[in-house]
Write a protein that holds these residues in place. Structure first.
Motif, PDB file in Angstrom:
ATOM      1  N   ARG A  41      -1.279   0.788   4.024  1.00  0.00           N
ATOM      2  CA  ARG A  41      -0.068   1.084   3.250  1.00  0.00           C
ATOM      3  C   ARG A  41      -0.198   0.555   1.826  1.00  0.00           C
ATOM      4  NH1 ARG A  41       3.806   2.635   7.119  1.00  0.00           N
ATOM      5  NH2 ARG A  41       3.037   2.191   9.202  1.00  0.00           N
ATOM      6  N   LYS A  42      -0.869  -0.580   1.666  1.00  0.00           N
ATOM      7  CA  LYS A  42      -1.056  -1.194   0.347  1.00  0.00           C
ATOM      8  C   LYS A  42      -2.423  -1.884   0.354  1.00  0.00           C
ATOM      9  CE  LYS A  42       1.183  -4.276  -2.922  1.00  0.00           C
ATOM     10  NZ  LYS A  42       2.215  -5.275  -3.129  1.00  0.00           N
ATOM     11  N   ARG A  69      -5.803  -3.665  -0.673  1.00  0.00           N
ATOM     12  CA  ARG A  69      -6.107  -4.602  -1.752  1.00  0.00           C
ATOM     13  C   ARG A  69      -7.528  -5.146  -1.716  1.00  0.00           C
ATOM     14  NH1 ARG A  69      -2.668  -9.351  -1.732  1.00  0.00           N
ATOM     15  NH2 ARG A  69      -3.852  -9.794  -3.594  1.00  0.00           N
TER      16      ARG A  69
END
Length: 181
Positions: free
Chosen positions: A69-70, A72
């Motif tokens: 979803r995100k 990094r």
């Protein structure tokens, strides 16, 4: 005790890394997920530090960004996000295409890849389980970065695919729960 354990060894190893590194279970676990209670609680930083620590001790380490979803992890290691884990699980890319070496010897990364519309469905699939098992057979340790626990079903699904779960909390020490493989 493994390399870097005991007095005078591995002075640069952070306390959390030393605790896991010196654990007799770490070589048995092979798949470790790092969930946490909220965004910005240190999950990705913690798992990246652990990956570097274990790689510097001579273990072949694969860090997999399952934060679909995100994502990094790719940015922390200055790597492209695609192709990555989502494409590997969807069989749109091969293992050779998604595994990326890093500047740290023995440390490899699989970035998240394209962010899917329904990450929980992808992560909970039989292909995802088979992929994680394949990766664990090829590396000494597979570290799995996850999204926050309450944000979605993703982190609990990844916990099931792992055989050790290490929770990241900020501030304070993290807890470790290990399950038999």
């Amino acid at each position: 005790a493994g390399a870097g354990c005991g007095a005078g060894g591995g002075g640069a190893v952070r306390p959390r890394g030393r605790e896991l590194l010196c654990s007799r279970g770490i070589r048995r676990w092979r798949r470790v997920a790092i969930p946490g209670p909220a965004a910005e609680d240190g999950k990705t930083t913690t798992i990246a530090d652990l990956a570097v620590t274990f790689a510097q001790q001579g273990m072949r380490v694969l860090l997999v960004d399952c934060g679909l979803r995100k994502a990094r992890v790719h940015a922390m290691f200055q790597l492209p996000r695609e192709p990555g884990f989502s494409q590997l699980v969807a069989r749109q890319a091969t293992l050779e295409q998604v595994v990326q070496p890093t500047a740290v010897a023995n440390l490899f990364v699989i970035a998240a890849g394209a962010l899917p519309g329904n990450p929980s469905e992808l992560l909970g699939s039989a292909n995802s389980k088979a992929t994680i098992e394949l990766l664990a057979s090829q590396y000494d340790l597979v570290l799995i970065d996850t999204p926050p626990v309450p944000a979605s079903a993703d982190a609990p699904i990844l916990g099931i695919l792992s055989n050790a779960v290490r929770r990241a909390f900020r501030p304070g020490p993290a807890d470790t729960e290990a399950r038999p493989a």
